[in-house]
Design a protein around this motif. Structure first.
Motif, PDB file in Angstrom:
ATOM      1  N   GLN A 230       0.853  -1.189   0.000  1.00 32.73           N
ATOM      2  CA  GLN A 230       0.000   0.000   0.000  1.00 32.73           C
ATOM      3  C   GLN A 230       0.887   1.237   0.000  1.00 32.73           C
ATOM      4  N   ASN A 231       0.773   2.073  -1.044  1.00 30.21           N
ATOM      5  CA  ASN A 231       1.608   3.283  -1.097  1.00 30.21           C
ATOM      6  C   ASN A 231       0.781   4.518  -1.451  1.00 30.21           C
ATOM      7  N   ILE A 232      -0.508   4.491  -1.066  1.00 31.47           N
ATOM      8  CA  ILE A 232      -1.358   5.657  -1.325  1.00 31.47           C
ATOM      9  C   ILE A 232      -1.177   6.680  -0.212  1.00 31.47           C
ATOM     10  N   THR A 233      -1.109   6.202   1.022  1.00 31.57           N
ATOM     11  CA  THR A 233      -0.980   7.124   2.145  1.00 31.57           C
ATOM     12  C   THR A 233      -0.061   6.527   3.198  1.00 31.57           C
ATOM     13  N   THR A 234       0.470   7.382   4.074  1.00 31.07           N
ATOM     14  CA  THR A 234       1.298   6.885   5.184  1.00 31.07           C
ATOM     15  C   THR A 234       0.387   6.311   6.259  1.00 31.07           C
ATOM     16  N   PRO A 235       0.850   5.314   6.968  1.00 26.74           N
ATOM     17  CA  PRO A 235       2.102   4.581   6.785  1.00 26.74           C
ATOM     18  C   PRO A 235       2.027   3.625   5.594  1.00 26.74           C
TER      19      PRO A 235
ATOM     20  N   ASP B 260      -1.657  -1.870  10.257  1.00 30.29           N
ATOM     21  CA  ASP B 260      -2.295  -0.644   9.752  1.00 30.29           C
ATOM     22  C   ASP B 260      -2.145  -0.518   8.238  1.00 30.29           C
ATOM     23  N   GLY B 261      -1.741   0.665   7.751  1.00 33.13           N
ATOM     24  CA  GLY B 261      -1.599   0.864   6.307  1.00 33.13           C
ATOM     25  C   GLY B 261      -0.422   0.133   5.696  1.00 33.13           C
ATOM     26  N   ARG B 262       0.439  -0.413   6.551  1.00 36.65           N
ATOM     27  CA  ARG B 262       1.560  -1.219   6.038  1.00 36.65           C
ATOM     28  C   ARG B 262       1.022  -2.602   5.693  1.00 36.65           C
ATOM     29  N   LYS B 263       0.409  -2.700   4.520  1.00 27.65           N
ATOM     30  CA  LYS B 263      -0.249  -3.929   4.100  1.00 27.65           C
ATOM     31  C   LYS B 263      -0.108  -4.049   2.596  1.00 27.65           C
ATOM     32  N   SER B 264      -0.375  -5.243   2.095  1.00 24.09           N
ATOM     33  CA  SER B 264      -0.430  -5.426   0.649  1.00 24.09           C
ATOM     34  C   SER B 264      -1.886  -5.442   0.244  1.00 24.09           C
ATOM     35  N   ILE B 265      -2.216  -4.679  -0.793  1.00 19.65           N
ATOM     36  CA  ILE B 265      -3.624  -4.553  -1.178  1.00 19.65           C
ATOM     37  C   ILE B 265      -3.826  -4.910  -2.647  1.00 19.65           C
ATOM     38  N   SER B 266      -5.040  -5.314  -2.965  1.00 13.39           N
ATOM     39  CA  SER B 266      -5.407  -5.584  -4.352  1.00 13.39           C
ATOM     40  C   SER B 266      -6.138  -4.365  -4.897  1.00 13.39           C
ATOM     41  N   ASN B 267      -6.429  -4.391  -6.166  1.00  8.31           N
ATOM     42  CA  ASN B 267      -7.342  -3.403  -6.738  1.00  8.31           C
ATOM     43  C   ASN B 267      -8.775  -3.788  -6.386  1.00  8.31           C
ATOM     44  N   TRP B 268      -9.708  -2.943  -6.833  1.00  3.71           N
ATOM     45  CA  TRP B 268     -11.105  -3.374  -6.787  1.00  3.71           C
ATOM     46  C   TRP B 268     -11.307  -4.437  -7.875  1.00  3.71           C
ATOM     47  N   HIS B 269     -12.003  -5.482  -7.529  1.00 12.35           N
ATOM     48  CA  HIS B 269     -12.367  -6.499  -8.505  1.00 12.35           C
ATOM     49  C   HIS B 269     -13.875  -6.706  -8.436  1.00 12.35           C
ATOM     50  N   THR B 270     -14.367  -7.603  -9.316  1.00  9.72           N
ATOM     51  CA  THR B 270     -15.806  -7.837  -9.349  1.00  9.72           C
ATOM     52  C   THR B 270     -16.137  -9.176  -8.713  1.00  9.72           C
ATOM     53  N   LEU B 271     -17.130  -9.143  -7.876  1.00  8.45           N
ATOM     54  CA  LEU B 271     -17.645 -10.382  -7.293  1.00  8.45           C
ATOM     55  C   LEU B 271     -19.000 -10.655  -7.930  1.00  8.45           C
TER      56      LEU B 271
END
Lengths: 344, 372
Positions: free
Chosen positions: A68-73, A284-295
């Motif tokens: 995640q690199n949109i916002t700190t942390p 917290d924000g120090r995580k790995s995230i995906s994009n939005w996908h469709t369910l």
């Protein structure tokens, strides 16, 4: 027109072959939006068994996740990981199984420097054509987050992980407000007056030693707004084995809670995922995230239910049409006969 | 990132939030010269706030021996070495603060002390240290007793309830807030999710992680007492009467008869702890007379020489105010020094206490020389 040489055809064919082999044989990593199909099945879902064979019978999608690199942390410099996700629903409940490799099992957060492994699913609560901001929603566009925590799982599996689990040799002379008759013993946290356990007294779900589910049901409207819901509706279970976490989540498709995403068979919704590696101090924000996908939530019982209902409708439709046609024919015939009679 | 003015470093600096000062700011002055390391403050705090399970390692107030003592271990030198050598120029700090030197993807330059650094609250207690070991022999005339080639001093620490708290800046959930009524910095025990960003960010390492509740806690400046006009437990319990609590204004708005403003802004005898880090901490120290100056300047900024000079040669008003340390449990809002007395007033202008600047000398008559 210039003719292509044989070499060009060979190169072209080789490229085509290479492309075909690559796309067919490598794991399907989709850089962009991908559809997660929640297969409709009959009967109970193995929601407390993330290792069940059942999950392998479902379509499986691999979602890439990046720091995640949109916002700190932020979480920087961590290689892209992959979550393998399956989903099924039985018309009443929907279940997910998320699987990822993690060499270390981090399920205790008692030490200052210890962080848990965790994984989360996020849904926009409103059913709109565009998803809200990926950073956990935005004002007026809330998201529902289902957050599985390794330490909560451990609390449920083996009992609340108290101080003495992390520090087996801990020695304390005396706690003034502990319910104990034995001096120099460490009573469990549950024997203490809640008034002096600040987080617990403040109703912080993290501080409550009585855990019911390893999955926390949360609502958020943007970074920093994540809030524990009054109604906890999600259950699940995580199992770590041979360097892989397998975590199941389950919830009724619809709930009576306005803070929850409401899912319906046949519906298409947005979904996103996040994962934390406790060993790397990820929290917290120090995580790995995906994009939005469709369910895509498949309608119930496609093999039988829909077929049955479809034939019923067809029978009804054909029958109705037949009756209607006969009626019209009769009416027309009747009218024609009357007219001819009148002429005569 | 917004710019805020930090009077302690005489310049604007980066801070993630706008510089809104509270209506009043909790402040205190600790006189290092008078501390005897009895730890009564420490135990007063412990027995009031941190006696429960999960708080075993929590010392919201502690007294450590400098230069080598520290709780958690080496908290100060660890942050300083991360920041690297920085400079002051004519009273203005021209180096980087911990906000300005934050690594990419983080709000503050910090570190998370692992639990083994919280094991020894009083490590290196009263360990004498040769001067040259600290300042390379730069300090001259450090003592009037040349036989003493070594030094140590006690540093009394609580949360500084900073004007620009790093813990607050680093919390991604905004679970830390600064009360507008008194500037006290608190962790919301309901919203905290145990991320430990505050523990990592605070250079003074005052937020502490509770392993039983899995969230963080910190010094609350005994706010239930402050709300009743009383000083904190650590300040009330101080045997050596080294502490004085009140309210602190920025330098430009100093109130001459407010005791903390007088000591910090007018007499300039009390200095902030590591002002170069950029937090505008609100506990001020009268530096120890015998400490090596270079070391003290690193710790308290460029005002050290003047502060020690003023403290060792106090004028009448300062001498009077120094008598009001530790004489009342009530918060002194205003003070006045007469020829003979120092007088403390509460917020309504009522006299709280009056103490003589010099105790009367009573000579015992000869017939009582041998009686007790």
């Amino acid at each position: 027109m210039k003719k292509y040489s044989t070499e060009m055809y060979v190169i072209g064919l080789a490229l085509l072959l290479a492309f075909a082999i690559t796309t067919l044989n490598t794991p399907t990593v989709f850089p962009q939006e991908t559809v997660l199909f929640s297969k409709a099945v009959r009967g109970p879902l193995p929601i407390s068994d993330p290792e069940s064979e059942f999950w392998t019978t479902l379509p499986s999608i691999q979602f890439p996740v990046a720091g995640q690199n949109i916002t700190t942390p932020m979480l920087l410099g961590v290689p892209i990981k992959q979550l393998t996700v399956n989903s099924a629903n039985n018309g009443t409940w929907i279940a997910f199984r998320i699987e990822w490799s993690d060499a270390t099992r981090n399920v205790n957060t008692s030490r200052t420097e210890a962080f848990r492994d965790a994984v989360a699913i996020m849904f926009p609560i409103l059913n709109e054509t565009k998803p809200p901001f990926l950073g956990m929603g935005e004002a007026g566009k809330p998201v529902n987050v289902w957050h599985w925590k390794g330490d909560w799982q451990q609390d449920i599996d083996t009992g609340f992980q108290d101080l003495e689990h992390a520090y087996p040799n801990v020695q304390v002379d005396y706690y003034p407000f502990a319910n104990t008759t034995q001096p120099n013993t460490i009573p469990p946290l549950t024997n203490f007056s809640v008034n002096f356990v600040a987080g617990w007294a403040a109703n912080n779900p993290l501080s409550n030693p009585f855990k019911v589910t390893p999955v926390e049901d949360l609502i958020a409207e943007g970074f920093g707004s994540l809030t524990h819901q009054t109604h906890q509706d999600v259950i699940g279970k995580g199992v770590w084995k041979d360097g892989r976490w397998r975590v199941s989540f389950a919830r009724p498709l619809s709930t009576s809670d306005g803070s929850d995403v409401q899912l319906r068979p046949g519906q298409t919704r947005f979904v996103a995922f996040a994962v934390w590696n406790g060993e790397n101090s990820e929290v917290d924000g120090r995580k790995s995230i995906s994009n939005w996908h469709t369910l895509q939530v498949e309608s119930v019982f496609p093999e039988e239910g829909i077929l049955v209902s479809r034939s019923l409708w067809q029978v009804a439709g054909v029958g109705g049409a037949f009756v209607l046609s006969v009626a019209i024919l009769l009416a027309v015939a009747h009218d024609w006969r009357r007219k001819t009679r009148a002429k005569q | 990132m917004p710019k805020v003015y930090n009077w302690q470093i005489s310049r604007e600096m980066q801070y993630p939030y706008d510089g809104v000062r509270p209506k009043r700011q909790f402040g205190a002055v600790f006189n290092i010269n008078r501390c005897i390391n009895c730890q009564t403050c420490t135990m007063a705090c412990k027995s009031t706030w941190t006696f429960n399970k999960g708080q075993e390692h929590m010392w919201w107030n502690n007294v450590e021996t400098k230069p080598y003592g520290g709780y958690p271990q080496a908290w100060d030198v660890k942050t300083l070495s991360k920041l690297g050598p920085q400079r002051w120029e004519n009273g203005t700090y021209v180096g980087k603060t911990i906000f300005e030197d934050a690594p990419q993807g983080a709000m503050v330059l910090g570190y998370l002390p692992p639990d083994d650094e919280w094991r020894h609250p009083n490590i290196f207690e009263e360990t004498p240290t040769p001067y040259p070991q600290i300042d390379g022999g730069k300090t001259q005339g450090w003592s009037e007793l040349p036989v003493h080639q070594t030094f140590f001093f006690y540093l009394q620490r609580i949360c500084n309830h900073c004007t620009y708290p790093a813990c607050l800046a680093a919390c991604p959930r905004k679970a830390i807030y600064k009360r507008p009524e008194d500037g006290v910095v608190l962790i919301d025990q309901e919203r905290c999710r145990g991320y430990r960003k505050c523990v990592e960010a605070c250079p003074y390492k005052r937020p502490m992680y509770n392993p039983a509740t899995r969230i963080s806690e910190k010094c609350i400046a005994c706010y239930p007492r402050i709300e009743q006009g009383l000083v904190t437990r650590c300040i009330a319990a101080c045997v050596g009467k080294i502490r004085l609590q009140g309210w602190i204004k920025p330098r430009e708005e100093a109130i001459p008869d407010s005791p903390i403003d007088y000591l910090v802004h007018l007499a300039k005898v009390a200095l902030p702890l590591y002002p170069q880090l950029g937090l505008e901490p609100n506990v001020y120290y009268i530096p120890p007379r015998w400490g090596p100056r270079e070391y003290l300047k690193q710790m308290f900024g460029p005002g050290v020489e003047a502060a020690i000079e003023k403290y060792t040669h106090p004028d009448h008003e300062l001498l009077g105010l120094l008598q009001l340390f530790g004489v009342t449990q009530k918060i002194i809002e205003r003070f006045r020094v007469t020829d003979t007395d120092a007088i403390a007033y509460d917020k309504n202008g009522h006299e709280i206490i009056r103490v003589p600047i010099e105790d009367p000398v009573i000579v015992r008559p000869p017939q009582h020389f041998n009686t007790t």
